[in-house]
Each structure stands twice: as C-alpha cells, then as structure tokens.
Motif scaffolding. Sequence first.
Motif, PDB file in Angstrom:
ATOM      1  N   ALA A  20       0.879  -1.296   0.011  1.00  0.00           N
ATOM      2  CA  ALA A  20       0.039   0.021  -0.180  1.00  0.00           C
ATOM      3  C   ALA A  20       0.765   1.332  -0.074  1.00  0.00           C
ATOM      4  CB  ALA A  20      -0.895  -0.058   1.250  1.00  0.00           C
ATOM      5  N   LEU A  21       2.009   1.354   0.819  1.00  0.00           N
ATOM      6  CA  LEU A  21       2.780   2.480   0.821  1.00  0.00           C
ATOM      7  C   LEU A  21       3.477   2.448  -0.357  1.00  0.00           C
ATOM      8  CD1 LEU A  21       4.555   1.767   4.280  1.00  0.00           C
ATOM      9  CD2 LEU A  21       2.456   3.414   3.671  1.00  0.00           C
ATOM     10  N   ASP A  22       3.899   1.654  -1.027  1.00  0.00           N
ATOM     11  CA  ASP A  22       4.399   1.598  -2.534  1.00  0.00           C
ATOM     12  C   ASP A  22       3.513   2.404  -3.652  1.00  0.00           C
ATOM     13  OD1 ASP A  22       6.468   0.338  -1.421  1.00  0.00           O
ATOM     14  OD2 ASP A  22       6.317  -1.502  -2.532  1.00  0.00           O
ATOM     15  N   MET A  23       2.129   2.504  -3.312  1.00  0.00           N
ATOM     16  CA  MET A  23       1.255   2.964  -4.270  1.00  0.00           C
ATOM     17  C   MET A  23       1.394   4.504  -4.029  1.00  0.00           C
ATOM     18  SD  MET A  23      -1.954   0.660  -4.931  1.00  0.00           S
ATOM     19  CE  MET A  23      -2.493   1.995  -6.147  1.00  0.00           C
ATOM     20  N   VAL A  24       1.889   5.121  -3.044  1.00  0.00           N
ATOM     21  CA  VAL A  24       1.823   6.569  -2.592  1.00  0.00           C
ATOM     22  C   VAL A  24       3.311   7.074  -2.676  1.00  0.00           C
ATOM     23  CG1 VAL A  24      -0.321   6.600  -1.812  1.00  0.00           C
ATOM     24  CG2 VAL A  24       1.424   6.094  -0.359  1.00  0.00           C
ATOM     25  N   PRO A  25       4.121   7.108  -3.666  1.00  0.00           N
ATOM     26  CA  PRO A  25       5.321   7.438  -3.696  1.00  0.00           C
ATOM     27  C   PRO A  25       5.624   8.804  -3.633  1.00  0.00           C
ATOM     28  CG  PRO A  25       4.751   6.926  -5.872  1.00  0.00           C
ATOM     29  CD  PRO A  25       3.633   6.419  -5.015  1.00  0.00           C
ATOM     30  N   ASP A  26       4.635   9.621  -3.849  1.00  0.00           N
ATOM     31  CA  ASP A  26       4.703  11.342  -3.794  1.00  0.00           C
ATOM     32  C   ASP A  26       4.608  11.832  -2.502  1.00  0.00           C
ATOM     33  OD1 ASP A  26       5.528  11.326  -6.677  1.00  0.00           O
ATOM     34  OD2 ASP A  26       3.101  10.999  -7.164  1.00  0.00           O
ATOM     35  N   VAL A  27       4.379  10.944  -1.308  1.00  0.00           N
ATOM     36  CA  VAL A  27       4.077  11.415  -0.195  1.00  0.00           C
ATOM     37  C   VAL A  27       5.246  12.506   0.464  1.00  0.00           C
ATOM     38  CG1 VAL A  27       3.895  10.772   2.376  1.00  0.00           C
ATOM     39  CG2 VAL A  27       2.500   9.768   0.737  1.00  0.00           C
ATOM     40  N   ARG A  28       4.966  13.427   0.829  1.00  0.00           N
ATOM     41  CA  ARG A  28       5.964  14.241   1.403  1.00  0.00           C
ATOM     42  C   ARG A  28       6.068  14.597   3.007  1.00  0.00           C
ATOM     43  NH1 ARG A  28       5.538  19.157  -2.197  1.00  0.00           N
ATOM     44  NH2 ARG A  28       6.533  20.348  -0.416  1.00  0.00           N
ATOM     45  N   LEU A  29       4.731  14.233   3.398  1.00  0.00           N
ATOM     46  CA  LEU A  29       4.329  14.366   4.801  1.00  0.00           C
ATOM     47  C   LEU A  29       3.555  13.317   5.482  1.00  0.00           C
ATOM     48  CD1 LEU A  29       3.907  16.383   7.281  1.00  0.00           C
ATOM     49  CD2 LEU A  29       2.051  17.251   6.428  1.00  0.00           C
ATOM     50  N   THR A  30       4.351  12.633   6.510  1.00  0.00           N
ATOM     51  CA  THR A  30       3.603  11.321   7.104  1.00  0.00           C
ATOM     52  C   THR A  30       3.359  11.692   8.402  1.00  0.00           C
ATOM     53  OG1 THR A  30       4.855   9.985   5.877  1.00  0.00           O
ATOM     54  CG2 THR A  30       4.245   8.994   7.906  1.00  0.00           C
ATOM     55  N   ILE A  31       2.085  11.315   8.684  1.00  0.00           N
ATOM     56  CA  ILE A  31       1.290  11.655  10.055  1.00  0.00           C
ATOM     57  C   ILE A  31       1.096  10.274  10.681  1.00  0.00           C
ATOM     58  CG2 ILE A  31      -0.658  12.764  11.315  1.00  0.00           C
ATOM     59  CD1 ILE A  31      -0.526  14.762   8.699  1.00  0.00           C
ATOM     60  N   LEU A  32       1.874   9.984  11.857  1.00  0.00           N
ATOM     61  CA  LEU A  32       1.751   8.766  12.536  1.00  0.00           C
ATOM     62  C   LEU A  32       0.767   9.037  13.589  1.00  0.00           C
ATOM     63  CD1 LEU A  32       5.465   7.931  12.610  1.00  0.00           C
ATOM     64  CD2 LEU A  32       4.033   7.126  10.950  1.00  0.00           C
ATOM     65  N   ILE A  33      -0.423   8.046  13.528  1.00  0.00           N
ATOM     66  CA  ILE A  33      -1.332   8.280  14.740  1.00  0.00           C
ATOM     67  C   ILE A  33      -1.527   7.293  15.267  1.00  0.00           C
ATOM     68  CG2 ILE A  33      -3.909   8.722  14.800  1.00  0.00           C
ATOM     69  CD1 ILE A  33      -3.854  10.286  12.671  1.00  0.00           C
ATOM     70  N   GLY A  34      -1.000   6.983  16.626  1.00  0.00           N
ATOM     71  CA  GLY A  34      -1.348   6.052  17.727  1.00  0.00           C
ATOM     72  C   GLY A  34      -0.002   5.105  17.614  1.00  0.00           C
ATOM     73  N   GLY A  35       0.102   4.165  18.710  1.00  0.00           N
ATOM     74  CA  GLY A  35       1.303   3.511  18.993  1.00  0.00           C
ATOM     75  C   GLY A  35       1.775   2.623  17.923  1.00  0.00           C
ATOM     76  N   TYR A  36       0.717   1.620  17.222  1.00  0.00           N
ATOM     77  CA  TYR A  36       1.131   0.751  16.181  1.00  0.00           C
ATOM     78  C   TYR A  36       1.675   1.478  15.130  1.00  0.00           C
ATOM     79  CZ  TYR A  36      -1.400  -2.576  19.025  1.00  0.00           C
ATOM     80  OH  TYR A  36      -1.848  -3.320  20.158  1.00  0.00           O
ATOM     81  N   ALA A  37       1.175   2.470  14.491  1.00  0.00           N
ATOM     82  CA  ALA A  37       1.749   3.281  13.259  1.00  0.00           C
ATOM     83  C   ALA A  37       3.376   3.791  13.652  1.00  0.00           C
ATOM     84  CB  ALA A  37       0.949   4.184  12.674  1.00  0.00           C
ATOM     85  N   MET A  38       3.269   4.049  15.151  1.00  0.00           N
ATOM     86  CA  MET A  38       4.768   4.775  15.478  1.00  0.00           C
ATOM     87  C   MET A  38       5.746   3.526  15.505  1.00  0.00           C
ATOM     88  SD  MET A  38       3.454   7.599  18.388  1.00  0.00           S
ATOM     89  CE  MET A  38       2.061   8.559  17.979  1.00  0.00           C
ATOM     90  N   LYS A  39       5.383   2.413  16.153  1.00  0.00           N
ATOM     91  CA  LYS A  39       6.333   1.425  16.436  1.00  0.00           C
ATOM     92  C   LYS A  39       6.603   0.707  15.088  1.00  0.00           C
ATOM     93  CE  LYS A  39       6.647  -2.852  19.157  1.00  0.00           C
ATOM     94  NZ  LYS A  39       5.916  -3.805  19.773  1.00  0.00           N
ATOM     95  N   TYR A  40       5.669   0.805  13.923  1.00  0.00           N
ATOM     96  CA  TYR A  40       6.097   0.182  12.719  1.00  0.00           C
ATOM     97  C   TYR A  40       7.039   1.237  11.896  1.00  0.00           C
ATOM     98  CZ  TYR A  40       5.618  -1.319   7.817  1.00  0.00           C
ATOM     99  OH  TYR A  40       5.961  -1.807   6.705  1.00  0.00           O
ATOM    100  N   HIS A  41       6.998   2.643  11.993  1.00  0.00           N
ATOM    101  CA  HIS A  41       7.535   3.606  11.376  1.00  0.00           C
ATOM    102  C   HIS A  41       8.720   3.843  12.057  1.00  0.00           C
ATOM    103  CE1 HIS A  41       5.211   3.905   7.748  1.00  0.00           C
ATOM    104  NE2 HIS A  41       4.073   3.680   8.484  1.00  0.00           N
ATOM    105  N   LEU A  42       8.731   4.059  13.261  1.00  0.00           N
ATOM    106  CA  LEU A  42       9.949   4.811  14.085  1.00  0.00           C
ATOM    107  C   LEU A  42      10.706   3.376  15.005  1.00  0.00           C
ATOM    108  CD1 LEU A  42       7.918   7.861  15.666  1.00  0.00           C
ATOM    109  CD2 LEU A  42       9.489   7.781  13.470  1.00  0.00           C
ATOM    110  N   PRO A  43      11.797   2.897  14.432  1.00  0.00           N
ATOM    111  CA  PRO A  43      12.146   1.948  15.004  1.00  0.00           C
ATOM    112  C   PRO A  43      12.554   2.050  16.644  1.00  0.00           C
ATOM    113  CG  PRO A  43      13.399   2.064  13.051  1.00  0.00           C
ATOM    114  CD  PRO A  43      12.419   3.067  13.209  1.00  0.00           C
ATOM    115  N   ASP A  44      13.006   3.359  16.762  1.00  0.00           N
ATOM    116  CA  ASP A  44      13.403   3.775  18.363  1.00  0.00           C
ATOM    117  C   ASP A  44      11.994   4.124  19.240  1.00  0.00           C
ATOM    118  OD1 ASP A  44      15.839   3.584  17.631  1.00  0.00           O
ATOM    119  OD2 ASP A  44      16.088   5.845  16.977  1.00  0.00           O
TER     120      ASP A  44
END
Length: 215
Positions: free
Chosen positions: A135-159
């Motif tokens: 799904a992420l590969d289908m939106v290659p022009d994204v310039r601003l990512t907004i992470l909402i909630g712990g699950y998305a943060m854990k996936y996108h932010l390894p720290d």
Amino acid sequence: MRKRLAQGVGVLASCSRSWPMKDIRDDLRACTICAEKFAATATAHRPNPVVWFAPGARILIASQAPGLRVHEANTPFWDASGKRLRDWLGVDEVTFYDRSKVAIIPMGFCFPGYDAKGGDLPPPPVCWKTWRQAALDMVPDVRLTILIGGYAMKYHLPDFTKVTEAVAGWRDHPPGVFALPHPSWRNTGWLKKNPWFEAEVLPRLRAAVSEVLND
Ligand code: SF4
C-alpha cells in the motif's frame, strides 16, 4: 528508520517513477484473511477493508484501524475522531477525503472488534505484514507522514518507546514526519495533561500540511 520511511513516504519519489507500481486496491478490498477471527468477536462481523488511498497523494495518514462506525460507513475517520483530526491538521472535509491529496493507510484495514472491556481490539499483525508495504508503495509522492497511535509509530519509528515521547520528540523525527496521539475522545485527558501539544506541535503540523497542499 530512514530507509523504511523512504519506502513509505516517498522521500525517494524521483527514483520511484522507474519501477512499475502494482495496484493492490481491488485485492485488498476483497481480503478475507481475518474472517474467522472477526466472526469469533462479539460483533461477529465480516472483513470490510476500508481502502482510502491513490497514487499522487502527498500526505500520508498512517493510522491504527477502523472503528465500528467507520466499518459501517466504509469511510475512514467518519466519526468524532475525524472531526478532531481535521481540526488538528487545519483542513476541511473535502480536502481530507480527497484521495489525490491525502492517503489514509491504517495498520489494520478492517474493524478488529471489541475486547472484553468494550475497547477496540488491536489491528491484526497479519494485516500490516500482508498489505502495508504494498500500500505504501502506491503513494510514492508522499512528503508529509502523520503517524497516529502506537502501532503506526512502532512500525515507522524503530526507536519508538511511548506515544507521548514520540509526539513530544517531533523535532527529532526525519523531516516531514509527525507523530500524533489518537484523536479519539478517549484521549481528551491526555490533551489536558499535555498542553504543549496544542501550543507547540499543532501550529507546526498545520504549517507543514498547508505547505505540502499548496505547493
Ligand atoms: S484486517 Fe487486513 S488482513 Fe485482516 S481481513 Fe482485513 S484487510 Fe485482510
């Protein structure tokens, strides 16, 4: 972290044009992997993947999973959370739901059901393992990512360790990445306890959203 975010948020947009993009949306809408799991919940519902993204979007909302109202309406953030989130972003409903501008890609595409206390169950890991990168590969022009909630943060932010720390650490994230608490009414107490969020983070977030949409 940057490598995964680069795949997800289109930091390498100029390079991404060279590989063929697979349109997974019809397959995703037809997904029934969790059918038995959902049938065993109190709501005994069927899978209904809420698919709300299209190539060309410049803002990615990386969210958690649909609630029951969203499941029924088949529209993401079709509830009070959506109203609060649009206020945080400084956008109206038309812009928010314009898939050519905003992609909404949750960790779990279906309503997971309720737990014994009446809270939403977590998104099933099989969902992000099966669908998220495609799904992420289908939106290659994204310039601003907004992470909402712990699950998305854990996936996108390894720290990632805690939601509050991730939200407060907005200056330390890669450019074009914000972490937000879930805009649910359940977090009204959190907002009261952390007034710096509305005073410091939201003005920067709104400015970033406006810049990306008006560029
Ligand atoms: S939650 Fe994800 S993996 Fe499970 S049925 Fe829905 S789309 Fe498929």
